[in-house]
Scaffold this motif. Sequence first.
Motif, short mmCIF file in Angstrom:
data_model
loop_
_atom_site.label_atom_id
_atom_site.label_comp_id
_atom_site.label_asym_id
_atom_site.label_seq_id
_atom_site.Cartn_x
_atom_site.Cartn_y
_atom_site.Cartn_z
N UNK A 194 -0.86 -43.64 -15.66
CA UNK A 194 -1.90 -43.71 -14.63
C UNK A 194 -1.83 -45.10 -14.00
N UNK A 195 -2.04 -45.16 -12.70
CA UNK A 195 -1.94 -46.42 -11.97
C UNK A 195 -3.24 -47.20 -12.08
N UNK A 196 -3.19 -48.34 -12.78
CA UNK A 196 -4.34 -49.22 -12.95
C UNK A 196 -3.97 -50.60 -12.44
N UNK A 197 -4.97 -51.45 -12.30
CA UNK A 197 -4.77 -52.81 -11.81
C UNK A 197 -5.42 -53.81 -12.75
N UNK A 198 -4.82 -54.99 -12.85
CA UNK A 198 -5.47 -56.07 -13.57
C UNK A 198 -6.65 -56.52 -12.72
N UNK A 199 -7.84 -56.51 -13.29
CA UNK A 199 -9.02 -56.91 -12.52
C UNK A 199 -9.25 -58.41 -12.60
N UNK A 200 -8.53 -59.08 -13.49
CA UNK A 200 -8.58 -60.54 -13.64
C UNK A 200 -7.23 -60.97 -14.21
N UNK A 201 -6.95 -62.25 -14.17
CA UNK A 201 -5.74 -62.74 -14.82
C UNK A 201 -5.84 -62.40 -16.31
N UNK A 202 -4.76 -61.87 -16.87
CA UNK A 202 -4.79 -61.45 -18.27
C UNK A 202 -3.40 -61.54 -18.87
N UNK A 203 -3.30 -61.26 -20.15
CA UNK A 203 -2.04 -61.38 -20.88
C UNK A 203 -1.63 -60.02 -21.44
N UNK A 204 -0.38 -59.68 -21.23
CA UNK A 204 0.23 -58.48 -21.81
C UNK A 204 0.80 -58.91 -23.16
N UNK A 205 0.37 -58.26 -24.24
CA UNK A 205 0.75 -58.67 -25.58
C UNK A 205 1.61 -57.63 -26.29
N UNK A 206 2.32 -58.05 -27.31
CA UNK A 206 3.22 -57.17 -28.07
C UNK A 206 2.47 -56.14 -28.90
N UNK A 207 1.24 -56.45 -29.31
CA UNK A 207 0.43 -55.51 -30.08
C UNK A 207 -1.03 -55.67 -29.68
N UNK A 208 -1.86 -54.77 -30.16
CA UNK A 208 -3.28 -54.75 -29.81
C UNK A 208 -4.03 -55.77 -30.66
N UNK A 209 -3.77 -57.04 -30.39
CA UNK A 209 -4.37 -58.14 -31.14
C UNK A 209 -4.35 -59.37 -30.25
N UNK A 210 -5.48 -60.05 -30.16
CA UNK A 210 -5.56 -61.21 -29.27
C UNK A 210 -4.67 -62.36 -29.72
N UNK A 211 -4.16 -62.32 -30.94
CA UNK A 211 -3.24 -63.34 -31.42
C UNK A 211 -1.77 -62.91 -31.33
N UNK A 212 -1.52 -61.70 -30.83
CA UNK A 212 -0.15 -61.17 -30.76
C UNK A 212 0.69 -61.94 -29.73
N UNK A 213 1.98 -61.83 -29.90
CA UNK A 213 2.94 -62.47 -29.01
C UNK A 213 2.67 -62.10 -27.55
N UNK B 148 -0.55 -51.96 -13.37
CA UNK B 148 -0.30 -51.67 -14.78
C UNK B 148 -0.23 -50.16 -14.93
N UNK B 149 0.85 -49.66 -15.52
CA UNK B 149 1.01 -48.22 -15.76
C UNK B 149 0.39 -47.90 -17.11
N UNK B 150 -0.79 -47.33 -17.10
CA UNK B 150 -1.58 -47.06 -18.31
C UNK B 150 -1.16 -45.75 -18.96
N UNK B 151 -0.90 -45.82 -20.28
CA UNK B 151 -0.54 -44.64 -21.05
C UNK B 151 -1.57 -44.27 -22.11
N UNK B 152 -2.34 -45.26 -22.60
CA UNK B 152 -3.31 -44.99 -23.67
C UNK B 152 -4.33 -46.12 -23.72
N UNK B 153 -5.57 -45.77 -24.03
CA UNK B 153 -6.60 -46.77 -24.31
C UNK B 153 -7.21 -46.40 -25.66
N UNK B 154 -7.17 -47.34 -26.59
CA UNK B 154 -7.73 -47.13 -27.93
C UNK B 154 -8.29 -48.47 -28.43
N UNK B 155 -9.50 -48.43 -28.96
CA UNK B 155 -10.08 -49.61 -29.58
C UNK B 155 -10.19 -50.82 -28.67
#
Length: 127
Positions: A61-80, A91-98
């Motif tokens: 699904x076609x989504x947009x970053x609504x603010x500057x953000x970081x794409x990470x390797x895993x679902x964790x704010x400390x991830x790479x 952003x091409x969205x495939x899943x939203x969880x947690x």
Amino acid sequence: MNDSTNCSERPTNTPKPAERVRFHLSGHSRPYDPTRQAIRPDLADLAEAEHHFAPHYAKPADWLASADTILRASADSDAEERQRLKAGDRFALLDITGGWAWGYAVDGHVVGYVEAAELSPAGRDRA
């Protein structure tokens, strides 16, 4: 005169039981780059269906970053960190969880996780 029908006779318009179709996977597994190909053990981008097996596929699904953000390797704010997205980047969205969105940055096709609150559907008016 007995009007009962013989139960052992099958009416001619009844479909035959489905034949069992057996198949198997053959060949070698293909390696893939998890930073460039959206494949997880449970889900993959529909574009990968021809080349990689997954239990489920999703059309991005076609989504947009609504603010500057970081794409990470895993679902964790400390991830790479894999890539920085600027407000308005696609952003091409495939899943939203947690609270995390999984997919890929359209620019560069880099796969990863973004905090879902930092995204909005493309085409929707943003206040």
